[in-house]
Design a protein around this motif. Structure first.
Motif, PDB file in Angstrom:
ATOM      1  N   GLU A  64       0.822  -1.220   0.000  1.00  0.00           N
ATOM      2  CA  GLU A  64       0.000   0.000   0.000  1.00  0.00           C
ATOM      3  C   GLU A  64       0.856   1.271   0.000  1.00  0.00           C
ATOM      4  O   GLU A  64       0.391   2.330   0.416  1.00  0.00           O
ATOM      5  CB  GLU A  64      -0.950  -0.004   1.201  1.00  0.00           C
ATOM      6  CG  GLU A  64      -1.997  -1.100   1.116  1.00  0.00           C
ATOM      7  CD  GLU A  64      -3.007  -1.055   2.256  1.00  0.00           C
ATOM      8  OE1 GLU A  64      -4.147  -1.472   2.007  1.00  0.00           O
ATOM      9  OE2 GLU A  64      -2.665  -0.618   3.370  1.00  0.00           O
ATOM     10  N   ALA A  65       2.074   1.163  -0.510  1.00  0.00           N
ATOM     11  CA  ALA A  65       2.968   2.327  -0.529  1.00  0.00           C
ATOM     12  C   ALA A  65       2.367   3.479  -1.330  1.00  0.00           C
ATOM     13  O   ALA A  65       2.402   4.641  -0.898  1.00  0.00           O
ATOM     14  CB  ALA A  65       4.326   1.936  -1.105  1.00  0.00           C
ATOM     15  N   ALA A  66       1.811   3.181  -2.508  1.00  0.00           N
ATOM     16  CA  ALA A  66       1.241   4.244  -3.355  1.00  0.00           C
ATOM     17  C   ALA A  66       0.029   4.879  -2.684  1.00  0.00           C
ATOM     18  O   ALA A  66      -0.125   6.105  -2.685  1.00  0.00           O
ATOM     19  CB  ALA A  66       0.864   3.683  -4.720  1.00  0.00           C
ATOM     20  N   ALA A  67      -0.844   4.039  -2.126  1.00  0.00           N
ATOM     21  CA  ALA A  67      -2.042   4.565  -1.451  1.00  0.00           C
ATOM     22  C   ALA A  67      -1.641   5.422  -0.256  1.00  0.00           C
ATOM     23  O   ALA A  67      -2.231   6.492  -0.019  1.00  0.00           O
ATOM     24  CB  ALA A  67      -2.936   3.410  -1.007  1.00  0.00           C
ATOM     25  N   PHE A  68      -0.636   4.974   0.484  1.00  0.00           N
ATOM     26  CA  PHE A  68      -0.171   5.747   1.635  1.00  0.00           C
ATOM     27  C   PHE A  68       0.377   7.106   1.202  1.00  0.00           C
ATOM     28  O   PHE A  68       0.032   8.140   1.784  1.00  0.00           O
ATOM     29  CB  PHE A  68       0.896   4.970   2.403  1.00  0.00           C
ATOM     30  CG  PHE A  68       1.777   5.841   3.246  1.00  0.00           C
ATOM     31  CD1 PHE A  68       1.240   6.615   4.276  1.00  0.00           C
ATOM     32  CD2 PHE A  68       3.146   5.940   2.997  1.00  0.00           C
ATOM     33  CE1 PHE A  68       2.049   7.448   5.039  1.00  0.00           C
ATOM     34  CE2 PHE A  68       3.946   6.764   3.748  1.00  0.00           C
ATOM     35  CZ  PHE A  68       3.407   7.519   4.783  1.00  0.00           C
ATOM     36  N   GLY A  75      -0.178  15.093  -3.977  1.00  0.00           N
ATOM     37  CA  GLY A  75      -0.229  14.568  -5.343  1.00  0.00           C
ATOM     38  C   GLY A  75      -0.866  13.200  -5.410  1.00  0.00           C
ATOM     39  O   GLY A  75      -1.086  12.530  -4.394  1.00  0.00           O
ATOM     40  N   ASN A  76      -1.162  12.752  -6.641  1.00  0.00           N
ATOM     41  CA  ASN A  76      -1.705  11.416  -6.869  1.00  0.00           C
ATOM     42  C   ASN A  76      -0.544  10.491  -7.221  1.00  0.00           C
ATOM     43  O   ASN A  76      -0.184  10.336  -8.388  1.00  0.00           O
ATOM     44  CB  ASN A  76      -2.741  11.446  -7.996  1.00  0.00           C
ATOM     45  CG  ASN A  76      -3.464  10.114  -8.126  1.00  0.00           C
ATOM     46  OD1 ASN A  76      -3.153   9.161  -7.422  1.00  0.00           O
ATOM     47  ND2 ASN A  76      -4.426  10.052  -9.031  1.00  0.00           N
ATOM     48  N   VAL A 262      -1.874  19.965  -6.358  1.00  0.00           N
ATOM     49  CA  VAL A 262      -2.890  19.374  -5.481  1.00  0.00           C
ATOM     50  C   VAL A 262      -3.914  18.646  -6.343  1.00  0.00           C
ATOM     51  O   VAL A 262      -4.540  19.251  -7.211  1.00  0.00           O
ATOM     52  CB  VAL A 262      -3.587  20.454  -4.627  1.00  0.00           C
ATOM     53  CG1 VAL A 262      -4.622  19.808  -3.701  1.00  0.00           C
ATOM     54  CG2 VAL A 262      -2.569  21.243  -3.816  1.00  0.00           C
ATOM     55  N   LYS A 263      -4.092  17.342  -6.092  1.00  0.00           N
ATOM     56  CA  LYS A 263      -4.969  16.514  -6.926  1.00  0.00           C
ATOM     57  C   LYS A 263      -6.204  16.099  -6.123  1.00  0.00           C
ATOM     58  O   LYS A 263      -6.220  15.049  -5.476  1.00  0.00           O
ATOM     59  CB  LYS A 263      -4.210  15.287  -7.446  1.00  0.00           C
ATOM     60  CG  LYS A 263      -2.942  15.628  -8.239  1.00  0.00           C
ATOM     61  CD  LYS A 263      -3.249  16.486  -9.469  1.00  0.00           C
ATOM     62  CE  LYS A 263      -1.998  16.828 -10.239  1.00  0.00           C
ATOM     63  NZ  LYS A 263      -2.254  17.773 -11.347  1.00  0.00           N
ATOM     64  N   PHE A 264      -7.241  16.935  -6.186  1.00  0.00           N
ATOM     65  CA  PHE A 264      -8.476  16.620  -5.459  1.00  0.00           C
ATOM     66  C   PHE A 264      -9.182  15.402  -6.037  1.00  0.00           C
ATOM     67  O   PHE A 264      -9.982  14.760  -5.357  1.00  0.00           O
ATOM     68  CB  PHE A 264      -9.430  17.827  -5.498  1.00  0.00           C
ATOM     69  CG  PHE A 264      -8.958  19.015  -4.707  1.00  0.00           C
ATOM     70  CD1 PHE A 264      -8.795  18.943  -3.338  1.00  0.00           C
ATOM     71  CD2 PHE A 264      -8.682  20.222  -5.344  1.00  0.00           C
ATOM     72  CE1 PHE A 264      -8.366  20.046  -2.607  1.00  0.00           C
ATOM     73  CE2 PHE A 264      -8.250  21.319  -4.633  1.00  0.00           C
ATOM     74  CZ  PHE A 264      -8.091  21.237  -3.254  1.00  0.00           C
ATOM     75  N   GLU A 265      -8.923  15.086  -7.306  1.00  0.00           N
ATOM     76  CA  GLU A 265      -9.657  14.012  -7.975  1.00  0.00           C
ATOM     77  C   GLU A 265      -9.181  12.619  -7.581  1.00  0.00           C
ATOM     78  O   GLU A 265      -9.806  11.611  -7.923  1.00  0.00           O
ATOM     79  CB  GLU A 265      -9.553  14.163  -9.504  1.00  0.00           C
ATOM     80  CG  GLU A 265      -8.164  13.889 -10.091  1.00  0.00           C
ATOM     81  CD  GLU A 265      -7.222  15.078 -10.043  1.00  0.00           C
ATOM     82  OE1 GLU A 265      -6.166  15.008 -10.710  1.00  0.00           O
ATOM     83  OE2 GLU A 265      -7.524  16.078  -9.352  1.00  0.00           O
ATOM     84  N   LYS A 266      -8.066  12.525  -6.850  1.00  0.00           N
ATOM     85  CA  LYS A 266      -7.545  11.190  -6.517  1.00  0.00           C
ATOM     86  C   LYS A 266      -8.473  10.486  -5.533  1.00  0.00           C
ATOM     87  O   LYS A 266      -9.245  11.126  -4.804  1.00  0.00           O
ATOM     88  CB  LYS A 266      -6.135  11.290  -5.970  1.00  0.00           C
ATOM     89  CG  LYS A 266      -5.978  12.065  -4.665  1.00  0.00           C
ATOM     90  CD  LYS A 266      -4.513  12.146  -4.268  1.00  0.00           C
ATOM     91  CE  LYS A 266      -4.298  13.070  -3.081  1.00  0.00           C
ATOM     92  NZ  LYS A 266      -2.889  13.139  -2.679  1.00  0.00           N
TER      93      LYS A 266
END
Length: 371
Positions: A64-68, A75-76, A262-266
């Motif tokens: 879960e490195a990317a999700a963390f 950023g996404n 800043v990626k609000f859509e992630k």
């Protein structure tokens, strides 16, 4: 009791080259070797070699490195491809910028976060605090790496002489493992000078061998060693923000004109989301002060903290200022009221010790390399 500054693996070599050393973010670092102007111009026209081993490397691994990282940073990170890098930020719950970062994806479940030297421990502590609940591990790898950078238009030719890695296929903001001068390295096409260049992450015990081989390979290309002083004027000309100057905890990414990171859509929540949404709405309805470039009409150099003035009123503040070797004039970055931010706005000056020196408002960056 003050602690002694940390030394990079190249400390003795810098001193043997006659470097002027300075304490920077707790490290003893080369400020310059001879002439700051010569070092600056070498990077703009030929190539320069930097020791950046004071930067902070933090490895994040796990399923879960990317999700963390997408939760911990603005950023996404889930959309960063293998071998690619992304510029991003870590913020407080209130949206204030803790640091700007580069995140490299090294493998399917492995990332390297590179923080600024002065903020490395703060970023490490924040990531360690935020990883709870994720199947991921945060590891302090600051002692595992030395970091060298070859920057300038001649840097690809110099690098091709010392590596068989596919440099032509290495895009900007990408990295690949390879061998440079017989040394295992992560070769990244990133930098902080406005020029093409490479950053080389290696084991500290290999740093001196790599430095010497690069120096030999670069001799015919005009490469010279460069210190932190010209790094600052190079990044200033390129309009690149410096933490503690253009970026602080008092500013959100939207205040700094960097809301695009800043990626609000992630998917999922992330630290600071609500505060940043409010900051984005404020910036749309009532634009905050904008970051602009200022070019002096005279010779006096503006410094961080000097007031920017117009019509007898303070309309902003200088965040960074220095003589520009490329433009031949003093330049500055400053946050100014939106009404005075348009390039060519007349009547703008900088209060330099009680005298209002005239300055031209320009769009950033001051300098852009020819591709």
């Amino acid at each position: 009791m003050s602690t002694a500054p940390r030394l990079t693996a190249l400390d003795a070599l810098h001193r043997s080259l006659g470097a002027t050393m300075t304490d920077f973010a707790g490290w003893d670092m080369p400020l310059r070797y001879a002439s700051e102007r010569d070092e600056h111009n070498a990077v703009r026209t030929r190539a320069g070699l930097f020791d950046l081993s004071h930067m902070g490397e933090i490895t994040v691994t796990g399923p879960e490195a990317a999700a963390f990282l997408s939760y911990a940073l603005v950023g996404n990170i889930a959309t960063v491809g293998n071998g690619r890098a992304r510029y991003t930020m870590i913020v407080q719950e209130d949206g204030g910028i803790v640091d700007d970062l580069i995140v490299y994806r090294l493998g399917e479940t492995e990332y390297m976060v590179v923080a600024n030297a002065g903020n490395a421990q703060i970023v490490l502590d924040a990531l360690t605090e935020r990883v709870g609940g994720f199947d991921a591990e945060v590891r302090d790898d600051r002692d595992a790496y030395a970091l060298l950078a070859v920057q300038g238009p001649e840097s690809p030719a110099i690098m091709k002489a010392v590596t068989d890695a596919d440099l032509d296929g290495l895009k900007y903001y990408a990295g690949l493992p390879g061998t440079v001068a017989g040394v295992p390295a992560l070769i990244a096409r990133t930098g902080y000078t406005g020029e093409d260049g490479f950053e080389l992450f290696v084991a500290p015990e290999h740093a001196e061998q790599l430095w010497r081989t690069l120096t030999d390979a670069g001799q015919a290309h005009g490469l010279i060693p460069c210190g932190l002083s010209c790094r600052d004027t190079l990044r200033l000309e390129a309009g690149m923000p410096l933490y503690g100057h253009e970026l602080t905890t008092a500013l959100t990414p939207f205040d700094a004109g960097l809301g695009r990171v800043v990626k609000f859509e992630k998917e999922g929540d992330f630290v600071g989301r609500e505060a940043l949404k409010a900051a984005a709405e404020r910036a749309e309805s009532a634009p905050p002060r904008k970051l602009v470039g200022l070019i002096a009409e005279g010779r006096r150099v503006p410094r961080a903290g000097f007031p920017v003035v117009a019509d007898g009123k303070v309309i902003g503040e200088v965040t960074s200022g220095a003589p520009s070797p490329t433009l031949g004039k003093p330049i500055a970055m400053a946050y100014v009221d939106a009404a005075f931010a348009a390039p060519g706005t007349e009547g703008v000056g900088v209060d330099i010790r009680g005298t209002h020196e005239p300055y031209e408002v320009v769009a950033l960056p001051f300098y852009k390399r020819q591709k």
